[in-house]
Scaffold this motif. Structure first.
Motif, mmCIF file in Angstrom:
data_model
loop_
_atom_site.group_PDB
_atom_site.id
_atom_site.type_symbol
_atom_site.label_atom_id
_atom_site.label_comp_id
_atom_site.label_asym_id
_atom_site.label_seq_id
_atom_site.Cartn_x
_atom_site.Cartn_y
_atom_site.Cartn_z
ATOM 1 N N VAL A 72 50.974 42.872 37.854
ATOM 2 C CA VAL A 72 50.206 42.760 36.680
ATOM 3 C C VAL A 72 49.405 44.241 36.541
ATOM 4 O O VAL A 72 49.091 44.818 37.180
ATOM 5 N N SER A 73 49.454 44.489 35.203
ATOM 6 C CA SER A 73 48.765 45.637 34.886
ATOM 7 C C SER A 73 47.375 45.556 34.510
ATOM 8 O O SER A 73 47.086 44.375 34.276
ATOM 9 N N ALA A 74 46.713 46.579 34.342
ATOM 10 C CA ALA A 74 45.377 46.505 34.335
ATOM 11 C C ALA A 74 44.970 46.028 32.985
ATOM 12 O O ALA A 74 44.152 45.327 32.854
ATOM 13 N N TYR A 75 45.769 46.374 32.128
ATOM 14 C CA TYR A 75 45.692 45.962 30.706
ATOM 15 C C TYR A 75 45.754 44.367 30.519
ATOM 16 O O TYR A 75 44.902 43.838 30.043
ATOM 17 N N ASP A 76 46.637 43.780 31.130
ATOM 18 C CA ASP A 76 46.849 42.377 31.399
ATOM 19 C C ASP A 76 45.501 41.634 32.058
ATOM 20 O O ASP A 76 45.221 40.662 31.733
ATOM 21 N N VAL A 77 45.135 42.468 33.062
ATOM 22 C CA VAL A 77 43.934 41.627 33.896
ATOM 23 C C VAL A 77 42.914 41.692 32.797
ATOM 24 O O VAL A 77 42.075 40.622 32.642
ATOM 25 N N VAL A 78 42.623 42.818 32.028
ATOM 26 C CA VAL A 78 41.568 42.559 31.145
ATOM 27 C C VAL A 78 41.694 41.835 30.080
ATOM 28 O O VAL A 78 40.571 41.081 29.729
ATOM 29 N N ARG A 79 42.710 41.591 29.456
ATOM 30 C CA ARG A 79 42.844 40.527 28.664
ATOM 31 C C ARG A 79 42.694 39.426 29.144
ATOM 32 O O ARG A 79 42.285 38.331 28.295
ATOM 33 N N MET A 80 43.063 39.054 30.375
ATOM 34 C CA MET A 80 42.859 37.538 30.982
ATOM 35 C C MET A 80 41.496 37.400 31.277
ATOM 36 O O MET A 80 41.089 36.311 31.312
ATOM 37 N N LEU A 81 40.557 38.307 31.387
ATOM 38 C CA LEU A 81 39.414 37.993 31.487
ATOM 39 C C LEU A 81 38.124 38.099 30.471
ATOM 40 O O LEU A 81 37.184 37.864 30.714
ATOM 41 N N ARG B 246 38.128 37.760 25.943
ATOM 42 C CA ARG B 246 38.407 37.621 24.645
ATOM 43 C C ARG B 246 37.490 37.852 23.774
ATOM 44 O O ARG B 246 36.322 37.456 23.704
ATOM 45 N N GLY B 247 37.838 38.818 22.814
ATOM 46 C CA GLY B 247 36.854 39.292 21.652
ATOM 47 C C GLY B 247 35.435 39.834 22.435
ATOM 48 O O GLY B 247 34.382 39.665 21.758
ATOM 49 N N GLY B 248 35.696 40.513 23.373
ATOM 50 C CA GLY B 248 34.504 41.114 24.231
ATOM 51 C C GLY B 248 33.520 39.992 24.843
ATOM 52 O O GLY B 248 32.692 40.401 25.336
ATOM 53 N N ASN B 249 34.009 39.015 25.074
ATOM 54 C CA ASN B 249 33.124 37.828 25.748
ATOM 55 C C ASN B 249 34.254 37.457 26.960
ATOM 56 O O ASN B 249 35.318 37.624 26.515
ATOM 57 N N PRO B 250 33.461 37.167 28.163
ATOM 58 C CA PRO B 250 34.300 36.848 29.165
ATOM 59 C C PRO B 250 35.007 35.533 28.954
ATOM 60 O O PRO B 250 34.312 34.490 28.493
ATOM 61 N N THR B 251 36.311 35.486 29.658
ATOM 62 C CA THR B 251 36.984 33.965 29.381
ATOM 63 C C THR B 251 36.252 33.203 30.853
ATOM 64 O O THR B 251 35.453 33.746 31.448
ATOM 65 N N ALA B 252 36.570 31.960 30.883
ATOM 66 C CA ALA B 252 36.199 31.058 31.922
ATOM 67 C C ALA B 252 36.590 31.796 33.285
ATOM 68 O O ALA B 252 35.679 31.681 34.303
ATOM 69 N N LEU B 253 37.632 32.208 33.455
ATOM 70 C CA LEU B 253 37.947 33.020 34.587
ATOM 71 C C LEU B 253 37.200 34.194 34.802
ATOM 72 O O LEU B 253 36.916 34.479 36.017
ATOM 73 N N GLY B 254 37.044 34.981 33.759
ATOM 74 C CA GLY B 254 36.241 36.228 33.905
ATOM 75 C C GLY B 254 34.636 35.652 34.187
ATOM 76 O O GLY B 254 34.131 36.449 35.112
ATOM 77 N N GLU B 255 34.263 34.850 33.901
ATOM 78 C CA GLU B 255 32.758 34.344 34.121
ATOM 79 C C GLU B 255 32.727 33.945 35.751
ATOM 80 O O GLU B 255 31.926 34.198 36.453
ATOM 81 N N ALA B 256 34.029 33.232 36.286
ATOM 82 C CA ALA B 256 34.022 32.750 37.690
ATOM 83 C C ALA B 256 34.002 34.098 38.380
ATOM 84 O O ALA B 256 33.283 34.072 39.526
ATOM 85 N N ILE B 257 34.843 35.016 38.303
ATOM 86 C CA ILE B 257 34.957 36.203 38.996
ATOM 87 C C ILE B 257 33.468 36.971 38.945
ATOM 88 O O ILE B 257 32.946 37.682 39.933
ATOM 89 N N ALA B 258 32.872 36.868 37.791
ATOM 90 C CA ALA B 258 31.298 37.641 37.689
ATOM 91 C C ALA B 258 30.503 36.863 38.768
ATOM 92 O O ALA B 258 29.587 37.389 39.296
ATOM 93 N N VAL B 259 30.619 35.631 38.580
ATOM 94 C CA VAL B 259 29.989 34.878 39.495
ATOM 95 C C VAL B 259 30.091 35.106 41.151
ATOM 96 O O VAL B 259 29.239 35.278 41.744
ATOM 97 N N TYR B 260 31.360 35.373 41.124
ATOM 98 C CA TYR B 260 31.737 35.022 42.484
ATOM 99 C C TYR B 260 31.316 36.855 43.137
ATOM 100 O O TYR B 260 31.121 36.816 44.437
#
Length: 84
Positions: A50-59, A61-75
């Motif tokens: 996976v590319s860095a671009y795709d990782v950022v897109r997954m984490l 949307r619209g400048g706000n973290p996705t649920a997965l992004g929030e989980a990683i931010a907590v972890y």
């Protein structure tokens, strides 16, 4: 001549706490719910599937973290506190 930018450490810390919703007690339920996706993402990054671009897109949307992004931010801060 005045400096172009003055760094305010207190303001910076406050901004990061709001951004990552840091608190003294992390919501590990978020991490538990998304653990399989976190592991898949880590393996994909490690194996260059996976590319860095795709990782950022997954984490985010619209400048706000996705649920997965929030989980990683907590972890992340939690894992840093529990590391030997």
């Amino acid at each position: 001549m005045r400096p172009a930018h003055r760094h305010n450490e207190k303001q910076d810390l406050s901004h990061r706490q709001r951004l990552f919703h840091c608190s003294s007690t992390p919501d590990l339920g978020k991490v538990t719910r998304h653990w399989p996706d976190i592991l898949r993402l880590a393996a994909s990054i490690y194996t260059d599937k996976v590319s860095a671009y795709d990782v950022v897109r997954m984490l985010q949307r619209g400048g706000n973290p996705t649920a997965l992004g929030e989980a990683i931010a907590v972890y992340e801060p939690f894992s840093a506190r529990t590391a030997p």
